[in-house]
Design an enzyme around this catalytic site. Structure first.
Site, PDB file in Angstrom:
ATOM      1  N   GLY A  14       0.809  -1.204   0.000  1.00 27.19           N
ATOM      2  CA  GLY A  14       0.000   0.000   0.000  1.00 27.19           C
ATOM      3  C   GLY A  14       0.850   1.264   0.000  1.00 27.19           C
ATOM      4  O   GLY A  14       2.079   1.218   0.113  1.00 27.19           O
ATOM      5  N   LEU A  16       1.187   3.691   2.271  1.00 28.00           N
ATOM      6  CA  LEU A  16       1.959   3.907   3.494  1.00 28.00           C
ATOM      7  C   LEU A  16       3.035   2.843   3.680  1.00 28.00           C
ATOM      8  O   LEU A  16       4.150   3.152   4.103  1.00 28.00           O
ATOM      9  CB  LEU A  16       1.031   3.906   4.710  1.00 28.00           C
ATOM     10  CG  LEU A  16       0.319   5.211   5.042  1.00 28.00           C
ATOM     11  CD1 LEU A  16      -0.527   5.035   6.297  1.00 28.00           C
ATOM     12  CD2 LEU A  16       1.301   6.349   5.223  1.00 28.00           C
ATOM     13  N   ASP A  40      -1.491 -11.691   7.607  1.00 24.59           N
ATOM     14  CA  ASP A  40      -2.898 -11.310   7.690  1.00 24.59           C
ATOM     15  C   ASP A  40      -3.128 -10.747   9.083  1.00 24.59           C
ATOM     16  O   ASP A  40      -3.144 -11.486  10.073  1.00 24.59           O
ATOM     17  CB  ASP A  40      -3.777 -12.533   7.446  1.00 24.59           C
ATOM     18  CG  ASP A  40      -5.258 -12.242   7.600  1.00 24.59           C
ATOM     19  OD1 ASP A  40      -5.616 -11.073   7.844  1.00 24.59           O
ATOM     20  OD2 ASP A  40      -6.062 -13.190   7.488  1.00 24.59           O
ATOM     21  N   TYR A 129     -16.559   3.238   6.503  1.00 23.35           N
ATOM     22  CA  TYR A 129     -15.104   3.378   6.630  1.00 23.35           C
ATOM     23  C   TYR A 129     -14.743   4.175   7.882  1.00 23.35           C
ATOM     24  O   TYR A 129     -13.879   3.790   8.666  1.00 23.35           O
ATOM     25  CB  TYR A 129     -14.552   4.050   5.380  1.00 23.35           C
ATOM     26  CG  TYR A 129     -13.066   4.330   5.443  1.00 23.35           C
ATOM     27  CD1 TYR A 129     -12.140   3.370   5.072  1.00 23.35           C
ATOM     28  CD2 TYR A 129     -12.591   5.567   5.895  1.00 23.35           C
ATOM     29  CE1 TYR A 129     -10.773   3.621   5.142  1.00 23.35           C
ATOM     30  CE2 TYR A 129     -11.231   5.822   5.960  1.00 23.35           C
ATOM     31  CZ  TYR A 129     -10.333   4.854   5.586  1.00 23.35           C
ATOM     32  OH  TYR A 129      -8.987   5.112   5.668  1.00 23.35           O
ATOM     33  N   LYS A 133     -12.633   2.941  11.372  1.00 25.12           N
ATOM     34  CA  LYS A 133     -11.433   3.593  11.899  1.00 25.12           C
ATOM     35  C   LYS A 133     -11.643   4.058  13.349  1.00 25.12           C
ATOM     36  O   LYS A 133     -10.734   3.940  14.190  1.00 25.12           O
ATOM     37  CB  LYS A 133     -11.051   4.780  11.010  1.00 25.12           C
ATOM     38  CG  LYS A 133     -10.469   4.382   9.665  1.00 25.12           C
ATOM     39  CD  LYS A 133      -9.141   3.652   9.836  1.00 25.12           C
ATOM     40  CE  LYS A 133      -8.411   3.443   8.530  1.00 25.12           C
ATOM     41  NZ  LYS A 133      -7.107   2.765   8.710  1.00 25.12           N
TER      42      LYS A 133
END
Length: 294
Positions: A14, A16, A40, A129, A133
């Site tokens: 990804g 980041l 995972d 989403y 978070k």
């Protein structure tokens, strides 16, 4: 903190994850970057195996579900990757006395205020989403109060083409119009600034909630125009539109600017854009080092 043990990075493929791997290599820090196939984060057994094999001194969780609109139809998977995974990492780090850095989002807020959100402001997410978070923040800090949880916003970086600024520049260079929301006020974040500062905080044993974005607030349309202007391109192709016209499945806060009680640790958005453009030129003239994915 000086150690020969590696820093373990999850989500190696990804935005980041790639940036942390690159910055650690540039700074001479031992690092292991694992993609989803190798680790995972929503599997206790997978986490335990990675810890046994690599013996890290700390974990940076750069993994997660990032498709904000698809999460509205795929909330179970979003929660697995964005909430369950960080929670299990926090439990493992608590058991092994390891520092943990994980990331959250400006989308935990509903946009109901007109001053920059601080770490102490109460979240009220509008989307699946955002909920994933916010739930992750609570779970991580409940299991590991010493964890470092960084909220950030609106990434851009030449190191990964999957970002808004890159797409705006590509459209302008191709002579194509570029539609962008003009009614969502955000805090854009240059990824190398974010990663270097977050890594410094981790090394300094910082903990709790931190907001890290570049200084300056703008709409997406203003960000696109600024990027094009700094690049010497015609910004007239930016087409400002209301967010509602894009048909997004997930609601976005109209105002999600992040401030911080810890102070302004990152430079301006304009500074980040200048360096983004310099990175583009550098990457265009040299092949970047290949990432080792274990």
């Amino acid at each position: 903190m000086l150690t020969t043990q590696p820093l373990l990075i999850t989500g190696a493929k990804g935005t980041l994850g790639q940036a942390f791997w690159r910055v650690c290599r540039m700074r001479g820090l031992a690092v292991v970057a694992l993609d989803r196939a190798a680790l995972d984060i929503a599997s206790t057994n997978s986490i335990a195996q990675a810890l046994r094999e690599h013996q890290p001194w700390a974990i940076v969780n750069a993994a997660g579900y990032v498709r904000v609109d698809e999460a509205e139809m795929d909330e179970a998977r979003c929660i697995r990757e964005n909430t369950t995974g960080p929670q299990l990492l926090a439990k493992a780090c608590a058991a092994h006395h390891l520092p943990l850095l994980t990331f959250s989002s400006d989308l935990v807020f509903d946009g109901g205020q007109s001053a920059p959100y601080l770490e102490s402001d109460a979240p009220c997410p509008l989307s699946a989403y955002g909920r994933s978070k916010w739930q992750a923040e609570q779970a991580v800090l409940a299991h590991l109060p010493t964890a470092l949880v960084v909220r950030t916003s609106a990434f851009f970086s030449a190191w990964d083409p999957h970002n808004f600024v890159h797409h705006a520049l590509m459209a302008a260079r191709a002579g194509q119009p570029f539609a962008a929301a003009d009614d969502l006020l955000i805090s854009p974040t240059y990824v190398p600034d974010l990663v270097n500062t977050a890594l410094d905080l981790l090394l300094d044993e910082a903990q709790g909630l931190w907001h890290l974005t570049n200084q300056g607030a703008c709409t997406w349309a203003e960000l696109a125009r600024l990027a094009l202007t700094l690049a010497g391109l015609d910004a007239a192709g930016v087409v400002p539109q209301p967010a509602a016209s894009f048909g997004w499945a997930a609601s976005r806060p109209g105002y999600s600017v992040l401030g911080s009680a810890h102070g302004a640790l990152l430079p301006s958005v304009e500074s980040g854009l200048h360096r983004h453009l310099a990175d583009e030129r550098l990457l265009g003239s040299a092949n970047p080092p290949a990432m080792l994915l274990i």
